[in-house]
Structures are given as C-alpha cells and as structure tokens.
Design a protein around this motif. Structure first.
Motif, PDB file in Angstrom:
ATOM      1  N   LEU A  59       0.598  -1.147  -0.006  1.00 34.46           N
ATOM      2  CA  LEU A  59       0.068  -0.165  -0.051  1.00 34.46           C
ATOM      3  C   LEU A  59       0.851   1.256   0.186  1.00 34.46           C
ATOM      4  N   CYS A  60       2.042   1.123   0.601  1.00 29.49           N
ATOM      5  CA  CYS A  60       2.854   2.279   0.752  1.00 29.49           C
ATOM      6  C   CYS A  60       4.010   2.513  -0.358  1.00 29.49           C
ATOM      7  N   GLY A  61       3.724   1.555  -1.217  1.00 27.48           N
ATOM      8  CA  GLY A  61       4.702   1.729  -2.455  1.00 27.48           C
ATOM      9  C   GLY A  61       6.006   0.917  -2.254  1.00 27.48           C
ATOM     10  N   ALA A 188       1.552  -5.165  12.808  1.00 25.59           N
ATOM     11  CA  ALA A 188       1.484  -5.675  11.675  1.00 25.59           C
ATOM     12  C   ALA A 188       1.313  -4.465  10.557  1.00 25.59           C
ATOM     13  N   CYS A 189       0.394  -3.656  10.713  1.00 22.63           N
ATOM     14  CA  CYS A 189       0.204  -2.457  10.228  1.00 22.63           C
ATOM     15  C   CYS A 189       1.179  -1.421   9.980  1.00 22.63           C
ATOM     16  N   GLU A 190       1.717  -1.258  11.081  1.00 23.95           N
ATOM     17  CA  GLU A 190       2.882  -0.398  11.176  1.00 23.95           C
ATOM     18  C   GLU A 190       4.130  -0.760  10.480  1.00 23.95           C
ATOM     19  N   GLY A 197       9.386   2.599   4.283  1.00 19.74           N
ATOM     20  CA  GLY A 197      10.000   3.965   4.420  1.00 19.74           C
ATOM     21  C   GLY A 197       8.954   4.875   4.598  1.00 19.74           C
ATOM     22  N   LYS A 198       7.668   4.460   4.796  1.00 22.80           N
ATOM     23  CA  LYS A 198       6.527   5.589   5.126  1.00 22.80           C
ATOM     24  C   LYS A 198       6.470   5.879   6.571  1.00 22.80           C
ATOM     25  N   THR A 199       6.869   6.742   7.348  1.00 24.24           N
ATOM     26  CA  THR A 199       7.066   6.764   8.758  1.00 24.24           C
ATOM     27  C   THR A 199       6.315   8.286   9.087  1.00 24.24           C
ATOM     28  N   GLY A 201       3.494  10.834  10.069  1.00 26.53           N
ATOM     29  CA  GLY A 201       2.425  10.883  11.239  1.00 26.53           C
ATOM     30  C   GLY A 201       1.159  10.419  10.474  1.00 26.53           C
ATOM     31  N   ALA A 202       0.545  11.007   9.300  1.00 22.18           N
ATOM     32  CA  ALA A 202      -0.575  10.674   8.928  1.00 22.18           C
ATOM     33  C   ALA A 202      -0.737   9.208   8.243  1.00 22.18           C
ATOM     34  N   THR A 203       0.490   8.678   7.797  1.00 24.53           N
ATOM     35  CA  THR A 203       0.423   7.108   7.357  1.00 24.53           C
ATOM     36  C   THR A 203       0.373   6.302   8.486  1.00 24.53           C
ATOM     37  N   LEU A 204       1.440   6.528   9.348  1.00 25.08           N
ATOM     38  CA  LEU A 204       0.962   5.432  10.600  1.00 25.08           C
ATOM     39  C   LEU A 204       0.002   5.598  11.461  1.00 25.08           C
ATOM     40  N   ASP A 205      -0.776   7.003  11.570  1.00 28.55           N
ATOM     41  CA  ASP A 205      -2.210   7.202  12.178  1.00 28.55           C
ATOM     42  C   ASP A 205      -3.300   6.271  11.376  1.00 28.55           C
ATOM     43  N   MET A 206      -3.226   6.281   9.931  1.00 24.92           N
ATOM     44  CA  MET A 206      -3.887   5.445   9.410  1.00 24.92           C
ATOM     45  C   MET A 206      -3.783   4.034   9.318  1.00 24.92           C
ATOM     46  N   ALA A 207      -2.585   3.465   9.419  1.00 24.32           N
ATOM     47  CA  ALA A 207      -2.362   2.222   9.708  1.00 24.32           C
ATOM     48  C   ALA A 207      -2.864   1.764  11.141  1.00 24.32           C
TER      49      ALA A 207
END
Length: 294
Positions: A59-61, A188-190, A197-199, A201-207
């Motif tokens: 999902l994060c490429g 698992a999501c995180e 390499g997607k760390t 805040g918005a991405t981690l909050d979504m996960a």
C-alpha cells in the motif's frame, strides 16, 4: 488479481520464508527444539498478521520482499504466544489449528522452550533483514518489542488470566483486548509502513486506526465463536471461556450487540484505508473476517 488470489499469493510467499528461517538444524543433539518450533509455526492458520505486513508495505509503495523478514518475525511471535497460551499453567488447551498442541506432542518443557526459541528467533530474523537501512531495522525491532512486551501482548495475557472467575467491566475488557490481541495486529500495520519507508504521522495514524478497529472486531468475533462455533471448524476447543467463567464481550454485551459492533468496527477499519490507492485488498480482508467461522 482477486482478493482470494492475492491472499493466496501472499501466503505462498510467507510459508516457505518462515520455514526457511526456522530450518537451522545443527545435528548437535538439540534439533528437537527446531522440530517443536516448526510443528507449531508451520501448522497453518490464517497468516493474518504477516499478510497485513506485506499488504501495508505494498500500500505504501514498498518492496514486499524487504518486508518479509519482519512479517515472518511477527508470525514467530504470534506462534510463540499460542504455544505458551495453550500450556497447562495458562489456558490448558489440547487442540490448536486442528491438531494437538505443542506440549501434548513434545511435553511441557519442550513447548516452553519452543516458545522461547520462536520469540528470540523473531528478533534474530528481523535484525538480519537485508536491503533496508539500519534505521528501518531498528524501528521495526522497536515495534515488535513494544507490541510483544509487558506493555503489550504479555500485559494483555496477565489481564486475561486475571479475568477468570470474575466479571470485569467493559473498559477493562477493551484494555485487555487492545493489549493481548490488538497490539500484534496494530504492529503488523505499522511494520508494513515502516518497511516501505513511510513513517510520516498521517500514514502511521491510518495504519494504527485500521489495526485497532480490525483487532477489536477480530477479538469480539473470536469470543462469539467460542459460543457459536464448533471445534472441528475452529480448530481449537470451544466453550472454554464459559467453563473458566471468563468475562468476554458476549458475556458483557450479548451476542446481538457483538454482531452490531463487529460490523461497525469493520466499517471503521475499511474507512481508514479507503482513501489510499491500493487499499481495496485491506478493505476486503477486513470484510472477510466479519462472518468468519474459524
């Protein structure tokens, strides 16, 4: 590729990698511990947690091959927790994933050591991940340690044992779940995001939101299956919660409210990933667990 095809493709990558990581027999007289660890780790199961790692990486490429060691490490931790959870001093169960539990096949001492071995092998596996930066490896190891430790899954197991033979509050039940089951699913999501390499805040909050909502829905459904499921389909003994007088979501809320909550929480998990390109698989995965029978 359909949801079912992608799921099987992920599992087809995870299974041989997990077996390879655990195939380190030495011929020095202690290979039985590898046999016991592999007996439980390779017993099947949904592989939900490692699949989620790979799919959040996708999902994060990111490159899912780079996430694979972390996915396998998480599955080792999950399997270790099942081995220990089944021990006579814990839940005392004779059946797991449709066959005798580790301690019934190998004896209690070997089962304890197999669990210990899987836990330590998880961090060995994660630390040896290739093609990712040392910073990423360290971040992933921290996620694994926090999720599996005393402020995570182990803390939840302590609360779970303390919930036997007494009625606990709904708030206590939610805390128990968020630690015992929720922490590894959220991890698992995180892990998938961090491996890609997607760390931010918005991405981690979504996960994390996806993991938290899915984790709670998963546990409520698990509690329901202990009542309405059957041993052959579920692959483990049913009715144990009632026998141990353990507080569960159905005992606190009733089955109808549990069904409503599973649907509502699943909807929230789906919404968390719906704005992301490539979130369709994770949405379908959440939906597939709503009415699961195992």
């Amino acid at each position: 590729m359909t949801f079912a095809e992608q799921l099987q493709a992920d599992i087809a990558v995870i299974e041989p990698a997990l077996e390879k990581y655990l195939s380190r027999e030495t011929g020095e007289g202690y290979d039985r511990i590898f046999e016991a660890a592999k007996y439980s780790a390779m017993a099947g199961g949904k592989r939900l947690r490692p699949v989620i790692v790979l799919e959040f990486c996708r999902l994060c490429g990111g490159d899912t091959q780079k996430a694979l060691p972390f996915a396998c490490a998480l599955e080792m931790i999950h399997t270790y927790s099942l081995i220990h959870d089944d021990l006579p001093c814990m839940d005392n169960d004779d059946l797991r994933r449709g066959r005798p539990t580790c301690h019934k096949v190998f004896n209690e001492a070997t089962a304890v050591l197999a669990g210990d071995g899987l836990l330590t092998a998880a961090f060995e596996t994660a630390s040896a991940a290739e093609g990712v930066s040392a910073e990423t490896v360290l971040h992933c190891i921290r996620i694994l340690g926090q999720a599996a430790g005393m402020n995570g899954m182990i803390g939840g197991q302590v609360l779970d044992m303390g919930a036997e033979h007494r009625k606990i509050s709904l708030d206590e039940m939610r805390l128990l779940q968020s630690l015992k089951t929720g922490c590894l699913l959220r991890a698992a999501c995180e892990l998938g995001c961090v491996a890609a390499g997607k760390t931010d805040g918005a991405t981690l909050d979504m996960a994390r939101t996806y993991g938290e909502k899915l984790g709670l829905a998963f546990q409520i459904r698990d509690d329901m299956l202990d009542i309405e499921g059957d041993t052959a389909t579920l692959g483990k003994t049913v009715g144990k919660d009632e026998k141990s007088e353990k507080s569960t979501f159905p005992s606190l809320l009733g089955m109808d409210e549990c069904r409503r909550l599973v649907t509502a929480l699943t909807d929230e998990a789906v919404r968390a990933v719906s704005g992301s390109s490539g979130g369709a698989f994770l949405a379908a995965l959440a939906r597939s667990l709503t009415d699961r029978m195992n």
